[in-house]
Structures are given as structure tokens and as C-alpha cells.
Design a protein around this motif. Structure first.
Motif, short mmCIF file in Angstrom:
data_model
loop_
_atom_site.label_atom_id
_atom_site.label_comp_id
_atom_site.label_asym_id
_atom_site.label_seq_id
_atom_site.Cartn_x
_atom_site.Cartn_y
_atom_site.Cartn_z
N ALA A 1 0.82 -1.21 0.00
CA ALA A 1 0.00 0.00 0.00
C ALA A 1 0.86 1.26 0.00
N ILE A 2 2.14 1.14 0.38
CA ILE A 2 3.05 2.29 0.35
C ILE A 2 3.83 2.31 -0.96
N PHE A 3 4.34 1.16 -1.37
CA PHE A 3 5.13 1.10 -2.60
C PHE A 3 4.29 1.43 -3.83
N PHE A 4 3.05 0.96 -3.88
CA PHE A 4 2.29 0.99 -5.12
C PHE A 4 1.12 1.98 -5.12
N VAL A 5 1.05 2.86 -4.13
CA VAL A 5 0.01 3.87 -4.15
C VAL A 5 0.38 4.95 -5.17
N ARG A 6 -0.61 5.39 -5.93
CA ARG A 6 -0.41 6.46 -6.91
C ARG A 6 -0.77 7.80 -6.27
N PRO A 7 -0.36 8.90 -6.87
CA PRO A 7 -0.67 10.21 -6.29
C PRO A 7 -2.16 10.47 -6.10
N ASP A 8 -3.00 9.82 -6.92
CA ASP A 8 -4.44 10.05 -6.78
C ASP A 8 -5.08 9.14 -5.74
N GLY A 9 -4.27 8.36 -5.03
CA GLY A 9 -4.81 7.52 -3.97
C GLY A 9 -5.33 6.18 -4.43
N THR A 10 -4.96 5.74 -5.62
CA THR A 10 -5.31 4.40 -6.09
C THR A 10 -4.06 3.53 -6.05
N LEU A 11 -4.27 2.21 -6.02
CA LEU A 11 -3.15 1.28 -6.06
C LEU A 11 -2.92 0.79 -7.48
N ASP A 12 -1.66 0.61 -7.83
CA ASP A 12 -1.32 -0.02 -9.11
C ASP A 12 -1.53 -1.52 -8.92
N LEU A 13 -2.71 -2.00 -9.29
CA LEU A 13 -3.08 -3.39 -9.00
C LEU A 13 -2.28 -4.41 -9.79
N PRO A 14 -1.94 -4.19 -11.08
CA PRO A 14 -1.09 -5.17 -11.77
C PRO A 14 0.26 -5.37 -11.08
N LYS A 15 0.89 -4.29 -10.64
CA LYS A 15 2.17 -4.43 -9.94
C LYS A 15 1.97 -5.07 -8.57
N THR A 16 0.89 -4.73 -7.92
CA THR A 16 0.59 -5.36 -6.63
C THR A 16 0.42 -6.86 -6.79
N ARG A 17 -0.22 -7.27 -7.86
CA ARG A 17 -0.44 -8.71 -8.10
C ARG A 17 0.89 -9.44 -8.30
N GLN A 18 1.81 -8.85 -9.08
CA GLN A 18 3.13 -9.46 -9.27
C GLN A 18 3.86 -9.58 -7.94
N TYR A 19 3.82 -8.55 -7.17
CA TYR A 19 4.47 -8.52 -5.86
C TYR A 19 3.89 -9.59 -4.93
N ALA A 20 2.56 -9.66 -4.86
CA ALA A 20 1.90 -10.56 -3.92
C ALA A 20 2.13 -12.02 -4.29
N ARG A 21 2.09 -12.34 -5.57
CA ARG A 21 2.33 -13.72 -5.98
C ARG A 21 3.72 -14.17 -5.55
N ALA A 22 4.71 -13.33 -5.79
CA ALA A 22 6.08 -13.68 -5.42
C ALA A 22 6.23 -13.77 -3.90
N TYR A 23 5.58 -12.87 -3.18
CA TYR A 23 5.64 -12.94 -1.72
C TYR A 23 5.07 -14.25 -1.21
N ARG A 24 3.91 -14.65 -1.72
CA ARG A 24 3.28 -15.88 -1.23
C ARG A 24 4.18 -17.08 -1.45
N ARG A 25 4.82 -17.14 -2.62
CA ARG A 25 5.71 -18.28 -2.89
C ARG A 25 6.90 -18.28 -1.94
N ALA A 26 7.52 -17.12 -1.74
CA ALA A 26 8.74 -17.06 -0.94
C ALA A 26 8.46 -17.25 0.55
N ALA A 27 7.33 -16.73 1.02
CA ALA A 27 7.01 -16.80 2.45
C ALA A 27 6.23 -18.04 2.82
N GLY A 28 5.71 -18.76 1.81
CA GLY A 28 4.87 -19.90 2.10
C GLY A 28 3.53 -19.48 2.66
N ALA A 29 3.02 -18.33 2.21
CA ALA A 29 1.75 -17.80 2.71
C ALA A 29 0.62 -18.20 1.78
N SER A 30 -0.52 -18.53 2.33
CA SER A 30 -1.67 -18.95 1.53
C SER A 30 -2.49 -17.73 1.10
#
Length: 432
Positions: free
Chosen positions: A343-372
């Protein structure tokens, strides 16, 4: 130079030569840092100034953790030992640490490619998995050697893949959904949980979320100079594995009324006052509509950095060079740190999140952390609720007269509103 550190005494303790130049690094929200050049090299001198994080024993514990993470190959900048082997120097009642100077720059999510966003998520996942290992390893037992694989914090829960076509059956917006079923459409209901600063900052402001307060020293704890190196222990004294309760909207309504009164009394009124009043009234309306959405608890806890955001990560070229500022190291719900960071890395100036980049980030996090996906879904819900109830930037502005975070308030306050409206899409970005 304001708050000039006692360079003579410090450099003598570290055998770091004689000072040639010492320049303050733009202050963050907690501690003070200095770019130091001596006859023996370049260093980063950190003054642990914030009273909540300045306990020498806690600082030494953080240092031991980063040393062990470095042994695993995690990009960190462990402190340098002094002549006596200690990494914390207390001079005049203040705690200092000397680190190697790391060349690098801070990068916001808008400056990262989709692939780099994935690597960012994987990095945080590795941090969580590695911390789980080094902080749970009994004292005296070495961590794995450099480069040896650290297993995930836990194995990911197996779930049935959800294709894009299945998104048409997503649950309705939270305000129309029973609390037990509205955590996230992609994951379904969530069961109860188990129990730098080494380079010049781009801005003096810190993260868009206030870091959790560190545990204060026990009553009667000595404030005398640190005389012996604190032994590394796998757990922090006074910390509990029980997640903190979620904010109570009744308390938030009281806070909103107080802040509205402060806004009315502020003279001369300005554009910040106007925006603050608008957001406070808007947030009160949102909380009234979503009061039954309060999450009952946090997710699975583990050791986390505690303050993972762009100003605490240095890049050299396209690769992370060092994760810095470990003052908030502690036991918290792991997945919530992943969501807050996004929510800090991918927030845009207008207060929206860059969802495609968030999705890439979250998928990789889940794999590395073993999070469901379910763990991420619960974290999304809890952090969303935190954002609805959080006014730390306004409290700093009106209660403390501290305006360093004012520039972040427009995007941060808009994000809470947009997140509420686009709840399903945000949740899907973290769980798809």
C-alpha cells in the motif's frame, strides 16, 4: 550542525580513524543519521534518538539479527563492532551505531518494472522466512551458511486455482455481505487465525503507515550506559505472539470529533485544514456504514522487519543493495506487513493502487514466504480496516505541530476511500 554527535569518543571506540566530514542525512521520523567520512573510509553513523526504540539491549538484538541475516545472504548492512566487540556505543546517555556506508537510492513502486515488483515481493518473503529461522534458532546454534536455502515460514495451504472466468462469481461489496463471508471473494471465509538511511532520503517524510510502537523498557529498567554485549536470544522480552486487537470504531469516532475541533480552531485556516475536514467527515460516514466489518483478530504471527517501505530499502542499479532501519523488528502478523508495504510502494498520487504491480508482488511474496491466499485475504481486510480508523498524519499535524508527513496525506487519505470502493479488486490482486 544541529545535534552534533560526539565524534571523537565514538570514533575512538570504533577505531574508525579521524573525522574528515560529517553531514546529517535528512531525518526520518524516528532517528538521526550522519554521512561520515574519516581517514579510514566512509560510514553511516546512526543516533538511536527515538525513546521507543533506543534501548541499547534491543538495538543489540536487532544487530545480532541482521548479522545472521547477512550470513544467509539477505541484503542488509550489519553494524560494525567496536574495539570491545560491542556494536552499540552509549555516550552521554545516547545510543549510537556505526554502519558501512551503502551507496544506493530509494525507489518507489512507480519506478519498478513488473518483474522488479515480483522480486520485491520475493525479497520480503525471504526476509520473513529467514527471520523465522534466525530468531527461532536457539542461542549458540549457528544459522545455515551463506546461500543455504531457508525453508518458507510454513508450507502454503493448497487451494483450488481460481481462473479469470471464476471472478464473475466474486462476493458482493463488503457493505452488502455478512461479516463471515466478506473477507475476500477469491479465498472464501477465513477461519480464526492460529495463535536509511544509508543514502540521502528523497524526502524527510517516512512511511504512509505509522510503524507499530515498540515495546517500552520495563519499569525500572536502567538507563545507564550499555556495559556488556547483549546475548542473542531467539525471542524478544515482553513480546507476545498474540496479535493486537483491531481498532474500535467507537474510539475512532471520539478521535474524529476531537480532530474536527482542532481543525475548526486552527488559524489561519488553509487548504490543508479544508482537506482534513473533508476527509474526517467522509471517513466518519464510511465507518458508520462499515462498523460491522471490524475484524476480530490478526493472522498468523512471525518475526517481521516492522517498517518495510521505500525509504528503508536501497537499490544499487536494478537490484536491492540493503534493507535498513530494523528498529521495529518484532513479532506481528507477517502477511499484514506484506499488505502494508504494498500500500506504500504501489500507491499512486491520486490515492489508487497499481493493482497489476501489486499482483506481481503478492504472488512472489506468497511463494517465498509460504503464505496462503487466505492468509493474504485476511491481511487485506485487517489493513483496510486499519486505514479506515487511522489518522496518525492528522494527529502529528494538529496535536504535535509536526508537518513532515503532510505531503503524504492527500494520497494516503484518498486510498482509504478508494480501497473501500474497490475492495474486491484489491483483495483479488493479493490472492489471485
Amino acid at each position: 550542525m544541529p545535534h552534533a554527535p560526539p565524534l571523537g569518543a565514538l570514533l575512538h571506540r570504533y577505531s574508525a580513524g579521524s573525522a574528515l566530514t560529517c553531514e546529517p542525512v535528512e531525518e526520518g521520523l524516528l532517528n538521526r543519521g550522519y554521512r561520515l567520512r574519516t581517514t579510514r573510509g566512509r560510514y553511516f553513523l546512526k543516533h538511536h534518538f527515538d525513546p521507543d526504540t533506543a534501548d541499547p539491549a534491543s538495538i543489540a538484538r536487532q544487530h545480532r539479527a541482521t548479522e545472521r541475516l547477512a550470513d544467509l545472504g539477505v541484503p542488509v548492512a550489519p553494524p560494525l563492532p567496536g574495539r570491545d566487540g560491542r556494536t552499540v556505543a552509549v555516550v552521554g546517555g545516547h545510543a549510537y551505531a556505526l554502519h558501512p556506508w551503502i551507496e544506493g537510492r530509494h525507489r518507489h513502486g512507480s519506478q519498478l518494472t513488473p518483474g522488479q515488483c515480483g522480486r520485491l515481493g520475493a525479497l520480503l518473503g525471504v526476509v520473513h522466512a529467514s527471520l523465522e529461522h534466525v530468531m527461532r534458532t536457539p542461542a549458540g546454534q549457528p544459522p545455515p551458511g551463506r546461500g543455504e536455502r531457508v525453508p518458507p515460514a510454513r508450507e502454503p495451504e493448497r487451494t483450488t486455482p481460481t481462473g479469470r472466468g471464476a471472478r464473475a462469481e466474486r462476493a458482493p461489496h463488503p457493505q452488502h455481505t455478512p461479516p463471515s463471508e466478506a473477507i475476500c471473494p477469491a479465498a472464501g471465509p477465513v477461519p480464526p487465525a492460529a495463535s536509511s538511511v544509508h543514502a540521502t532520503r528523497a524526502t524527510p517524510a517516512g512511511p504512509a503507515d505509522p510503524p507499530p510502537r515498540a515495546e517500552p523498557a520495563p519499569p525500572g529498567a536502567p538507563a545507564a550506559p550499555f556495559e556488556s554485549a547483549a546475548p542473542f536470544t531467539p525471542t524478544a522480552p515482553g513480546r507476545s505472539d498474540a496479535p493486537a486487537p483491531s481498532p474500535d470504531p467507537a474510539d475512532t469516532f471520539v478521535l474524529i470529533d476531537d480532530l474536527l475541533g482542532r481543525v475548526r480552531r486552527h488559524r489561519p485556516a488553509d487548504s490543508f485544514d479544508e482537506l482534513a475536514r473533508h476527509r474526517l467527515l467522509e471517513r466518519r460516514g464510511l465507518l458508520e456504514r462499515h462498523a460491522d466489518r471490524r475484524p476480530p483478530h490478526g493472522g498468523p504471527v512471525g518475526w517481521v522487519h516492522g517498517d518495510f517501505h521505500p525509504f528503508n530499502l536501497l537499490y544499487r542499479g536494478d537490484a536491492p543493495a540493503a534493507i535498513v532501519d530494523w528498529d521495529r523488528l518484532g513479532v506481528q502478523p507477517r502477511a499484514e506487513e506484506a499488505v502494508r508495504a504494498a500500500a506504500i510502494f504501489f500507491v499512486r498520487p491520486d490515492g489508487t493502487l497499481d493493482l497489476p504491480k501489486t499482483r506481481q508482488y503478492a504472488r512472489a511474496y506468497r511463494r517465498a514466504a509460504g503464505a496462503s491466499p487466505r492468509e493474504l485475504a485476511a491481511a487485506v481486510h485487517r489493513v483496510w480496516w486499519e486505514r479506515l480508523n487511522d489518522f496518525w498524519m492528522l494527529r502529528w499535524h494538529y496535536e504535535r505541530g509536526d508537518t513532515r508527513a503532510d505531503s503524504q496525506f492527500p494520497a494516503s487519505s484518498a486510498l482509504a476511500v478508494w480501497w473501500t470502493r474497490e475492495y474486491d479488486a484489491v483483495c483479488g490482486a493479493f490472492t489471485d
